[in-house]
Design a protein around this motif. Structure first.
Motif, mmCIF file in Angstrom:
data_model
loop_
_atom_site.group_PDB
_atom_site.id
_atom_site.type_symbol
_atom_site.label_atom_id
_atom_site.label_comp_id
_atom_site.label_asym_id
_atom_site.label_seq_id
_atom_site.Cartn_x
_atom_site.Cartn_y
_atom_site.Cartn_z
ATOM 1 N N TYR A 1 0.850 -1.186 0.000
ATOM 2 C CA TYR A 1 0.000 0.000 0.000
ATOM 3 C C TYR A 1 0.886 1.237 0.000
ATOM 4 O O TYR A 1 1.842 1.316 0.762
ATOM 5 C CB TYR A 1 -0.948 0.025 1.204
ATOM 6 C CG TYR A 1 -2.151 0.890 0.917
ATOM 7 C CD1 TYR A 1 -3.231 0.376 0.194
ATOM 8 C CD2 TYR A 1 -2.174 2.232 1.276
ATOM 9 C CE1 TYR A 1 -4.306 1.176 -0.147
ATOM 10 C CE2 TYR A 1 -3.237 3.040 0.936
ATOM 11 C CZ TYR A 1 -4.301 2.506 0.228
ATOM 12 O OH TYR A 1 -5.353 3.309 -0.124
ATOM 13 N N SER B 1 0.817 5.409 0.280
ATOM 14 C CA SER B 1 0.040 6.610 0.580
ATOM 15 C C SER B 1 0.764 7.443 1.621
ATOM 16 O O SER B 1 1.481 6.912 2.462
ATOM 17 C CB SER B 1 -1.343 6.229 1.118
ATOM 18 O OG SER B 1 -2.073 7.402 1.426
ATOM 19 N N SER C 1 -5.428 8.919 6.792
ATOM 20 C CA SER C 1 -6.841 8.533 6.730
ATOM 21 C C SER C 1 -7.091 7.559 5.577
ATOM 22 O O SER C 1 -7.917 6.658 5.675
ATOM 23 C CB SER C 1 -7.711 9.770 6.560
ATOM 24 O OG SER C 1 -7.313 10.483 5.407
ATOM 25 N N ASP C 2 -6.330 7.730 4.503
ATOM 26 C CA ASP C 2 -6.441 6.852 3.352
ATOM 27 C C ASP C 2 -5.973 5.439 3.720
ATOM 28 O O ASP C 2 -6.609 4.443 3.357
ATOM 29 C CB ASP C 2 -5.595 7.442 2.209
ATOM 30 C CG ASP C 2 -5.564 6.549 0.986
ATOM 31 O OD1 ASP C 2 -6.602 5.962 0.650
ATOM 32 O OD2 ASP C 2 -4.493 6.438 0.369
ATOM 33 N N ILE D 1 -5.887 4.153 6.745
ATOM 34 C CA ILE D 1 -6.873 3.596 7.685
ATOM 35 C C ILE D 1 -8.075 3.051 6.909
ATOM 36 O O ILE D 1 -8.578 1.966 7.188
ATOM 37 C CB ILE D 1 -7.333 4.674 8.707
ATOM 38 C CG1 ILE D 1 -6.168 5.018 9.638
ATOM 39 C CG2 ILE D 1 -8.543 4.202 9.501
ATOM 40 C CD1 ILE D 1 -6.421 6.195 10.561
ATOM 41 N N GLY D 2 -8.491 3.773 5.889
ATOM 42 C CA GLY D 2 -9.669 3.359 5.135
ATOM 43 C C GLY D 2 -9.429 2.205 4.173
ATOM 44 O O GLY D 2 -10.329 1.391 3.953
ATOM 45 N N ASN D 3 -8.234 2.115 3.599
ATOM 46 C CA ASN D 3 -8.077 1.220 2.447
ATOM 47 C C ASN D 3 -6.986 0.154 2.502
ATOM 48 O O ASN D 3 -7.003 -0.766 1.690
ATOM 49 C CB ASN D 3 -7.852 2.071 1.188
ATOM 50 C CG ASN D 3 -9.022 3.010 0.930
ATOM 51 O OD1 ASN D 3 -10.167 2.582 0.835
ATOM 52 N ND2 ASN D 3 -8.735 4.298 0.860
ATOM 53 N N HIS E 1 -4.841 -3.141 3.632
ATOM 54 C CA HIS E 1 -5.280 -4.440 4.139
ATOM 55 C C HIS E 1 -4.257 -5.042 5.097
ATOM 56 O O HIS E 1 -3.059 -4.762 4.996
ATOM 57 C CB HIS E 1 -5.508 -5.404 2.977
ATOM 58 C CG HIS E 1 -6.622 -4.983 2.075
ATOM 59 N ND1 HIS E 1 -7.933 -4.977 2.488
ATOM 60 C CD2 HIS E 1 -6.607 -4.528 0.807
ATOM 61 C CE1 HIS E 1 -8.697 -4.538 1.481
ATOM 62 N NE2 HIS E 1 -7.916 -4.252 0.452
ATOM 63 N N LYS F 1 -4.132 -1.298 11.583
ATOM 64 C CA LYS F 1 -4.481 -2.051 10.378
ATOM 65 C C LYS F 1 -3.704 -3.371 10.271
ATOM 66 O O LYS F 1 -3.808 -4.062 9.263
ATOM 67 C CB LYS F 1 -4.205 -1.190 9.133
ATOM 68 C CG LYS F 1 -5.027 0.079 9.063
ATOM 69 C CD LYS F 1 -6.515 -0.187 8.906
ATOM 70 C CE LYS F 1 -6.862 -0.708 7.529
ATOM 71 N NZ LYS F 1 -8.327 -0.731 7.314
ATOM 72 N N GLN G 1 -7.095 5.809 -7.257
ATOM 73 C CA GLN G 1 -8.219 5.336 -6.440
ATOM 74 C C GLN G 1 -9.547 6.001 -6.811
ATOM 75 O O GLN G 1 -10.412 6.190 -5.972
ATOM 76 C CB GLN G 1 -7.910 5.621 -4.962
ATOM 77 C CG GLN G 1 -8.456 4.580 -4.044
ATOM 78 C CD GLN G 1 -7.406 4.025 -3.106
ATOM 79 O OE1 GLN G 1 -6.388 4.651 -2.831
ATOM 80 N NE2 GLN G 1 -7.643 2.828 -2.630
ATOM 81 N N LYS H 1 -10.320 8.957 -7.411
ATOM 82 C CA LYS H 1 -10.635 10.260 -6.796
ATOM 83 C C LYS H 1 -10.704 11.350 -7.853
ATOM 84 O O LYS H 1 -9.797 11.511 -8.653
ATOM 85 C CB LYS H 1 -9.570 10.615 -5.763
ATOM 86 C CG LYS H 1 -9.605 9.723 -4.549
ATOM 87 C CD LYS H 1 -8.491 10.083 -3.601
ATOM 88 C CE LYS H 1 -8.349 9.020 -2.513
ATOM 89 N NZ LYS H 1 -7.097 9.186 -1.765
#
Lengths: 113, 142, 129
Positions: free
Chosen positions: A29, A31, A35-36, A38-40, A42, A63, C72, C74
């Motif tokens: 992942y 980012s 917040s991104d 936390i949301g997305n 895995h 996470k 994503q 956006k």
């Protein structure tokens, strides 16, 4: 793939040598927005970011991520490392920028989804 | 070239919709004057970082510029909280920005170091509780 | 690499004026922190980001970035798209996450120029700059 294999293949510097690095990485992942993540992100993902402050450890722990790779030779704060050790979240660093590091992780077979 | 230019733009704190307009206008002035692209890029980046600092941290401010045959000088002055420790603020990664600013992609403590990196001369003067004045110069090489 | 190719590789949609698609890019920079983009990106590069506010367009304008890919799925606000059109910066949107978007473009041969990164003053600054 095991975290230790990634470290060897990509010459990552281990900032938390006390932690067990034989853990399974399920994907990647990328980012810089907490917040991104936390949301997305895995469970078991390796997280690539240039954020170095304390909160990254809390997010990774929440996470259940496999670890954090800091790019562009970013150095984590002392507080961040202390918390990473306490929460058992491996913190690694790379001299590469996000694009190149992710490109290499992708070439090793890691995917986000 | 043989001719210079100068001007002033006003900046409003917390006005994120218009943040960057002053730097954009300055960039357009430099483009019209036929300044080299890399000089324009360095000036625009430094001006934008300074402008964002005002929008993020201050109530209001202004950006003054002056272009001569040999250099571009920019002064960004604000009415804001001031910087208690300038050395610390010049350290890459040091930031006092709140989370909502970080969520916008700013406030990661790269601003002042990046202004220094892109300019030939930078001076920062600040009085806590009153405001900050930033002056930077970029040489125009032939 | 041409924007046409990039659009196809990322299954992306162009949300600004088609005319700008004639642009091509040599390098890529990827980040959500605009200060980082302003510090390390190369002029003329493609920016991959997950942020969609107006400051991203401003950052691209100042740093002479030639195209932006939002990941994503956006999408920026209409006003932001308009600003990009005004500045002639093409915007693409892909449903791919940042990780996979980077991976695919890297696989096709794009790189970060990144010369500026190795000489970044990250350590130098602590040594008294």
């Amino acid at each position: 793939m095991e975290l230790q294999e990634l470290i060897n293949s990509l010459s990552l510097e281990v900032k938390t040598p006390e932690l067990d690095l034989h853990r399974e990485v399920t994907g990647g992942y990328a980012s810089d927005l907490l917040s991104d993540v936390i949301g997305n992100a895995h469970k078991g993902n390796i997280w690539v970011t240039l954020q170095v402050h304390l909160n990254i450890v809390a997010v990774a722990s929440l996470k259940e991520l496999a670890g954090i790779i800091l790019v562009n030779s970013r150095n984590p704060d002392a507080d961040t490392l202390k918390k990473a050790n306490a929460e058992k979240i491996p913190v690694l660093t790379s001299t590469l920028p996000t694009f190149e590091l992710v490109g290499k992780l992708y070439a090793l077979g890691l995917r986000c989804r | 070239m043989g001719n210079g230019a100068d001007g002033i733009f006003f900046l409003t704190g917390k006005d994120f919709n218009n943040a960057g307009t002053a730097s954009s206008n300055l960039k357009a002035v430099l483009e019209r004057m036929g300044i080299a692209q890399d000089i324009i890029r360095r000036t625009a980046i430094a001006a934008f970082e300074a402008e964002m600092n005002v929008v993020i941290y201050a109530v209001a401010g202004m950006m003054k510029y002056r272009v001569t045959d040999t250099e571009i000088s920019v002064t960004v002055q604000d009415m804001g909280q001031g910087i208690p420790n300038i050395d610390l603020a010049m350290t890459e990664g040091y930031s006092t920005a709140p989370d909502h600013i970080r969520a916008m992609g700013f406030g990661s403590g790269m601003g002042l170091p990046n202004i220094k990196k892109n300019t030939d001369n930078l001076s920062v003067n600040s009085i806590v509780g009153e405001g900050t004045t930033l002056e930077f110069v970029i040489q125009i090489k032939d | 690499m041409s924007l046409d190719e990039i659009r196809d590789i990322l299954n992306a949609t162009v949300i600004t004026h088609q005319a700008s698609l004639r642009n091509s890019v040599e390098s890529v920079y990827c980040a959500d922190l605009m200060s980082d983009v302003l510090s390390f990106s190369d002029s003329g590069c493609l920016l991959i980001t997950g942020l969609t506010n107006a400051q991203v367009i401003r950052t691209a304008e100042m740093a002479a970035i030639s195209v932006i890919v939002f990941v994503q799925g956006k999408r920026p606000a209409l006003q932001t798209i308009r600003l990009a059109d005004e500045k002639d910066i093409p915007l693409l949107v892909t449903d791919l996450p940042m990780f996979d978007a980077c991976g695919r473009l890297f696989e096709k041969g794009l790189r970060s120029q990144s010369a500026s990164i190795s000489r970044a003053p990250i350590v130098a600054c602590h040594e008294g700059c």
